[in-house]
Structure formats: structure tokens, C-alpha cells
Enzyme design. Structure first.
Site, PDB file in Angstrom:
ATOM      1  N   HIS A 100       1.008  -1.151   0.076  1.00 54.97           N
ATOM      2  CA  HIS A 100       0.153   0.084  -0.092  1.00 54.97           C
ATOM      3  C   HIS A 100       1.101   1.021   0.051  1.00 54.97           C
ATOM      4  CE1 HIS A 100      -2.748   3.131   1.058  1.00 54.97           C
ATOM      5  NE2 HIS A 100      -3.709   2.269   0.733  1.00 54.97           N
ATOM      6  N   GLU A 172      -4.215   1.391  -6.965  1.00 55.83           N
ATOM      7  CA  GLU A 172      -4.450   2.556  -6.285  1.00 55.83           C
ATOM      8  C   GLU A 172      -3.655   3.746  -6.603  1.00 55.83           C
ATOM      9  OE1 GLU A 172      -6.781   0.985  -2.421  1.00 55.83           O
ATOM     10  OE2 GLU A 172      -4.606   1.100  -2.030  1.00 55.83           O
TER      11      GLU A 172
HETATM   12  P1  PGA Z   1      -9.655   5.686   0.339  1.00 55.96           P
HETATM   13  O1  PGA Z   1      -8.327   4.479   0.756  1.00 55.96           O
HETATM   14  O2  PGA Z   1     -10.876   4.959   0.056  1.00 55.96           O
HETATM   15  O3  PGA Z   1     -10.054   6.111   1.667  1.00 55.96           O
HETATM   16  O4  PGA Z   1      -9.409   6.738  -0.551  1.00 55.96           O
HETATM   17  C1  PGA Z   1      -8.327   3.624  -0.220  1.00 55.96           C
HETATM   18  C2  PGA Z   1      -6.842   2.794   0.092  1.00 55.96           C
HETATM   19  O5  PGA Z   1      -5.990   3.468   0.732  1.00 55.96           O
HETATM   20  O6  PGA Z   1      -6.938   1.618  -0.169  1.00 55.96           O
END
Ligand code: PGA
Length: 280
Positions: A100, A172
């Protein structure tokens, strides 16, 4: 038939650094009180402190999978502050999130450590959820796809093709994540999802378990994101931290699943897969 019509839609939330044991219990009880729409593969990634207590609240045959937000590659040892794959599994994890962007930025996670963690997770019969995504400056320069390709190739480099076919990938974009994130548009997401699909399909010699999108997902954009044929699910933060928000998202995604086609495989806490290495 599109990929999303032959698989379940994966919808999960990471609680990140949120929830006491009591708050975790409240969330789980609210979630368990409603039927999970068919065709949705639900997962929740609590903080380590709540993993075992959440596991004990979720029935064995529940279609809610649990996971850890990180775990170390080493089987055990002097790694202060870390937990091993074996410990995460023992506490109830089926999934191991790795890479992440918050861990890359603040805790020194690198493409190499992501690769080691993905391999260790697979060795323990766990499913790696490998996160990739580019910073805004890279996107602005037109380099998003190259950046993600390299992240992905390194992340998968310690896995055999058959193992790669079992992983989950989450795209992401860093600029789309969190409170100050700018929700990505389908035009921005789709080419990267197509690239990911190409890279993993070649590496695995076939389709992977699922490729998810994450970053400011909400009820506003969930369906649009899932209309992309290479997007098989959602990794949600803030919009799913209240059980009511998560449930709303699950209901919204249900019509987009393969339910009714009879081809969705939904996993329960009792795993159909096994440990692949003699590490336990
Ligand atoms: P968010 O986070 O939906 O709050 O933007 C997503 C993530 O970090 O996986």
C-alpha cells in the site's frame, strides 16, 4: 462474456489505523445483520489488534474473508513491531495486503519487500493483495503505465505462474487515495487496468484471481469504476469505515456481479486452498 461476469465482484475495506475492539465488533455485527448480496466476495482488513476478535465474531461459513494490512516475509524472529504470515493466518487472515502506498511512503516498503511478502504469503496459503499505483508527478508526465508495470513485474518476480494466478492486485493511484485524494475518472483508470491485465495474464499464463481499483471509491463512483471490463472489484477506505456505508456499496455492486450466471465462486472463511510450502 466480460471478465466481471465470470467472477465475483470483490469488494473490501481496509480499516487502516482505525477501530478499537468495541468499534470493530459493532461494525461486524452490523455487517452480519444483513445478507451479503450474491456474487459479491466481501473482505475486511482490520488492524492486527482486532483481527482475532473479528475472526471470532464471523462464522466459519460466512462469505466474509479477513486479512491483514501487512505482514513480514520472515517466518519468525527478531523483527520488533512486525508480525509474520503465520501469525496473521493464525489470527484469522486469508488475505495479506502488501505494498500500500502509505506503507511505501511512511514505512520503507519497496518493490523488493513487496515481492518477498507476496512470496511468503503464498507459501503460507494466503492470498497476497498487491497494491500498485503511481504518484501524481509521474501521471502528469504521462508515465503512469510504465511506473505500474515495473512495480508489478518486481512484485510478482518471486512467484511461479501458477501462484501469480492466485493473487489479487489493487491499482491505487496515490493521488486518488485518502482525504485529499482526487477521485480518478474511468478514462484515467481504464488504460492502467488494461496494462495490469496484460502484465499479469502473461506472467500467470492465464487470468489472475482479480484486479481491484482503490482510491476515493464511494457510492458516487463505484459503479462507473466497475463498468471497466478489466476491473473486478474495489478496495475501499473511508467510504466503508462505517458498516452502513460498506453495506450500501455492497448492494450497489451486486447487480454488476456474475450472480445468476452460476459461475461466481465465493469463498468463505474455511479455505479451499492449502499451504504450498512446508514452512508451518
Ligand atoms: P480511500 O482509501 O478509499 O480512503 O481513498 C483507499 C485505500 O487506501 O485503499
Amino acid at each position: 462474456m466480460t471478465p466481471s461476469s465470470i467472477r465475483p465482484v470483490w469488494v473490501g475495506t481496509s480499516w487502516k489505523m482505525n477501530k478499537t475492539l468495541a468499534e470493530a465488533a459493532t461494525f461486524v455485527d452490523e455487517l452480519l445483520a444483513v445478507p451479503i448480496p450474491s456474487g459479491i466476495q466481501v473482505f475486511v482488513l482490520p488492524p492486527y489488534t482486532a483481527l482475532a476478535s473479528v475472526r471470532s465474531r464471523v462464522p466459519e461459513d460466512s462469505p466474509i474473508l479477513l486479512g491483514a494490512q501487512n505482514a513480514h516475509w520472515a517466518p519468525e524472529g527478531s523483527w520488533t513491531g512486525e508480525i509474520s504470515m503465520r501469525m496473521a493466518k493464525d489470527a484469522g487472515a486469508t488475505l495479506i495486503e502488501t505494498g500500500h502506498s502509505e506503507r511505501r511512503e511512511h514505512f520503507g516498503e519497496t518493490d523488493r519487500t513487496v515481492a518477498r511478502k507476496a512470496a511468503a504469503a503464498v507459501a503460507y496459503g494466503l492470498i497476497p493483495l498487491i497494491c500498485v499505483g503511481e504518484p501524481l508527478a509521474v501521471r502528469d508526465e504521462g508515465g503512469a503505465e510504465d511506473f505500474v508495470r515495473v512495480q508489478l513485474q518486481i512484485a510478482l518476480s518471486e512467484l511461479a505462474p501458477a501462484e501469480i494466478s492466485q493473487v489479487l492486485i489493487a491499482y491505487e493511484p496515490i493521488w486518488a487515495i485518502g482525504e485529499h485524494g482526487i477521485p480518478a475518472t474511468i478514462d484515467q483508470v481504464a488504460p492502467v487496468m488494461a496494462l495490469i491485465s496484460d502484465v499479469v495474464t502473461v506472467a500467470a499464463g492465464g487470468p489472475v484471481r482479480a484486479v481491484l481499483y482503490g482510491g476515493s471509491v464511494s457510492t458516487q463512483n463505484a459503479r462507473e469504476v466497475l463498468s471497466d471490463p478489466n476491473t473486478h472489484g474495489l478496495l475501499v477506505g473511508r467510504a466503508a469505515w462505517q458498516a452502513s456505508g460498506f453495506i450500501e456499496l455492497l448492494k450497489l455492486c451486486a447487480p454488476l456481479s456474475g450472480a445468476g450466471a452460476g459461475q461466481s465462486t465465493i469463498y468463505s472463511r474455511t479455505l479451499p486452498w492449502t499451504t504450498t510450502a512446508a514452512l508451518l
